[in-house]
Design a protein around this motif. Sequence first.
Motif, short mmCIF file in Angstrom:
data_model
loop_
_atom_site.label_atom_id
_atom_site.label_comp_id
_atom_site.label_asym_id
_atom_site.label_seq_id
_atom_site.Cartn_x
_atom_site.Cartn_y
_atom_site.Cartn_z
N ARG A 21 6.47 -3.84 -1.34
CA ARG A 21 6.18 -3.14 -0.62
C ARG A 21 4.89 -4.12 0.34
O ARG A 21 4.80 -3.07 1.16
N ARG A 22 4.47 -5.33 -0.48
CA ARG A 22 3.16 -6.28 0.66
C ARG A 22 4.52 -6.90 1.56
O ARG A 22 4.19 -8.06 2.24
N ARG A 152 13.74 14.71 3.48
CA ARG A 152 13.13 13.49 3.65
C ARG A 152 13.96 12.70 4.15
O ARG A 152 13.26 11.14 4.15
N ASP A 173 11.58 -0.48 5.99
CA ASP A 173 11.54 1.06 6.06
C ASP A 173 9.99 1.29 6.43
O ASP A 173 10.09 2.18 5.97
N HIS A 174 9.57 0.38 7.42
CA HIS A 174 8.45 0.96 7.74
C HIS A 174 7.42 0.72 9.13
O HIS A 174 6.49 0.30 9.64
N LEU A 193 11.87 5.60 10.24
CA LEU A 193 10.74 5.62 10.50
C LEU A 193 10.68 7.46 11.26
O LEU A 193 10.57 8.22 11.96
N MET B 1 8.35 9.47 -1.40
CA MET B 1 7.98 10.19 -0.35
C MET B 1 8.00 11.88 -1.47
O MET B 1 8.66 12.28 -2.12
N ASP B 42 5.45 6.58 8.05
CA ASP B 42 5.22 5.60 7.28
C ASP B 42 3.68 5.50 6.28
O ASP B 42 4.59 5.09 4.92
N LYS B 45 6.03 7.53 2.97
CA LYS B 45 6.32 7.45 2.42
C LYS B 45 5.40 6.32 1.40
O LYS B 45 6.12 5.79 0.08
N LEU B 46 4.40 6.03 1.34
CA LEU B 46 3.48 5.57 0.32
C LEU B 46 2.70 7.07 -0.65
O LEU B 46 1.71 6.05 -1.19
N ARG B 129 -3.39 1.74 2.05
CA ARG B 129 -1.89 2.37 1.83
C ARG B 129 -1.41 2.35 1.21
O ARG B 129 -0.29 2.34 0.82
N ASP B 130 -2.65 1.56 -0.57
CA ASP B 130 -1.97 2.00 -1.78
C ASP B 130 -2.48 2.38 -2.78
O ASP B 130 -3.76 2.15 -3.06
#
Lengths: 291, 334
Positions: A21-22, A152, A173-174, A193, B1, B42, B45-46, B129-130
């Motif tokens: 994720r990061r 989705r 994906d972002h 997106l 999501m 965005d 998704k998180l 975001r986390d």
Amino acid sequence: MAKKSSIASLARMAVTLSFSRRCGSFLRGLRWRRCRKTNSSNNHLKRDFFPTKPPIKIVITICEEALVSDQGKTPEDPKAEAHSGSEFRRTTRRTFLSRLGMVGLLASAGPIASTLGEQSDIDPAQSPDLENTVPVTLRVNGKKYDVRIDPRTTLLDCLREHLHLTGSKKGCDHGQCGACTVHVNGRRMNSCLCLAAMYQGDEITTIEGVGQPGKLHPIQEAFVAHDAYQCGYCTCGQIMSAVALLTEPCGPEDADVKELMSGNICRCGAYQNIVAAIQSVRQSARLGKAG
Amino acid sequence: MKTFELSRADDPGQAIAAGAKATTAQQGAEIRFIAGGTNLVDFMKLNVETPQTLVDITHLPFDKIEALPDGGLSIGAVVRNSDLAYHPVVRKNYAVLSEALLSGASVQLRNMATTAGNLLQRTRCMYFRDTAMPCNKRQPGSGCAAITGINRGLAILGTSEHCIASNPSDMNVAMAALEATIHIRGTKGERSMPIADFHLLPGSTPERETVLEPGDLITHVTLPPPAPGSRSLYLKLRDRTSFEFALASAAVVVTVAGGKITRARVALGGVGTKPWRSPEAEAELTGQSATPAVFQKAAAAALRDAKPQSQNGFKVELAKRCLAHALKLVTQTA
Ligand SMILES: Cc1cc2nc3c(=O)[nH]c(=O)nc-3n(C[C@H](O)[C@H](O)[C@H](O)COP(=O)(O)OP(=O)(O)OC[C@H]3O[C@@H](n4cnc5c(N)ncnc54)[C@H](O)[C@@H]3O)c2cc1C
Ligand code: SF4
Ligand code: FES
Ligand code: FES
């Protein structure tokens, strides 16, 4: 010629980058600005680009994907559509995930077709709809596709997993890497997106619609000629951006091209050759016009 | 999501009626309008945004940029950022806005992003975001991980002990300097307000970022006519040359006549919890001659109340230099 085929076979070795994720911040550490530095030695590059402990996991898999598009699976291939029906039901990570979410999905079936204000009187539990999906019609590379998808589903996932147009890649994906770049009504966008269901009626173009082996777009030819890739993972996105750039307001300098290409990250650092490839096409277009 | 229901609004009334069923239009909204989706998808998704209903507003008739009778400009809520940036009137009369937009995100994102979506884009604070981390903005009362954590990119102006998140938008900074007006249609009819009143300071309720209530739909943004003889400019400083958010930025609109600054509008980005208009800097500039000493005084005034965090002290000096340099550039050939 020999060079071409060896490049193509290299490109078939698609690298799946399994981003954490990061990874965004890491991706952002790969700089277009650093193009300038790439003419020094490789060691220098490594030191510059790779932190001592890469925060991303790299899984290398050999697969059939070619550089420019899916060979043998042309958009005209009737199988591409059939796939979205039965064959693709085998459990992939995606379908597994969407099955997990099924209870929630039941409550949300079907509404994209309905208008607001109208209460949907479909009892989802009674609905004949399979797998809690909505019907969506997309036009991709001039061809109409009818699919049933989870609301989705992003345009990227729809293209790859349902239409089997796997030229568009998933990097982050972002919206941070550009690997998923497609054209919607002639403009480039990050398909990761986009919710696919929102793009019905739009003209979508993917790398498969830009050119095919034997009939490449000038940008694709220039990428081969200028060796504008290494692993090839970002390449389809780079090409989609580059093709769009040709019709965008872009100044003549390399710096102008770099600026407009900054939404496409290349983990291998092929930036310098990408800029050269794009500039060569723009140069010949200018000469063509002048002559 | 999380799963959601997606509907399409074909007229504003439908969107407003749908949105009005939510309990809030702020963090935790169960119903969200979706435009470009570049911010919302965005965050979905998180699982930072978990709307149960999405209303696609991209087909609403708010896609026009129109000249106003008074010489100003009306910008529709769903006008794409790239269309706005390249619009000939914007380039000519509101250069600061065009430059700010083109300095933001990437071509792909600007082709998707809309005026209203950009106005409402949320902070890039990594803890926001986390979902595993405490964050008062995302989950009120859970604490702020950034104050004792990684805060290099966060705000130094307008912060509170509850939240120090910076507003990441470039467009908003230009709009603040241009004194834009936001037009909203809701269940009680239409209203409008200056952009300065649209975004809220975090205070003890960082989850509330704007004045928007359930059902409120931004229809358009208007810009006043350009001040006669004014020049404008956007300067953005960041960790890399392109595709990066601002560490500090400055939007300046300045009129110089007879060797004196007769009018100045100044806003800062990357350093404030909202787009940061600086009346303090404007006061220092007005009536003075356009010299580096005056610019530095104005910059010092703008940052007088800055409250640096553990990692972003450098932003105080960076923002000062950014503003002083922007003022120098904009007055150079004036
Ligand atoms: C990788 C990346 C880099 C970026 N870099 C930058 C940058 O450098 N500078 C910068 O300024 N921005 C940057 N952005 C942010 C980008 O500009 C925003 O995501 C974009 O402007 C949001 O617009 P949108 O139309 O996509 O909004 P959406 O995601 O569709 O919506 C955002 C929010 O606004 C609400 N909304 C939308 N329209 C309306 C309306 N009419 N009325 C009421 N509510 C509405 C939605 O409900 C949602 O809550 C970046 C984004 C990404 C992903
Ligand atoms: S600064 Fe604001 S957004 Fe960031 S962790 Fe603290 S409360 Fe959350
Ligand atoms: S996958 Fe990285 S931008 Fe879409
Ligand atoms: S990421 Fe490998 S060629 Fe660009």
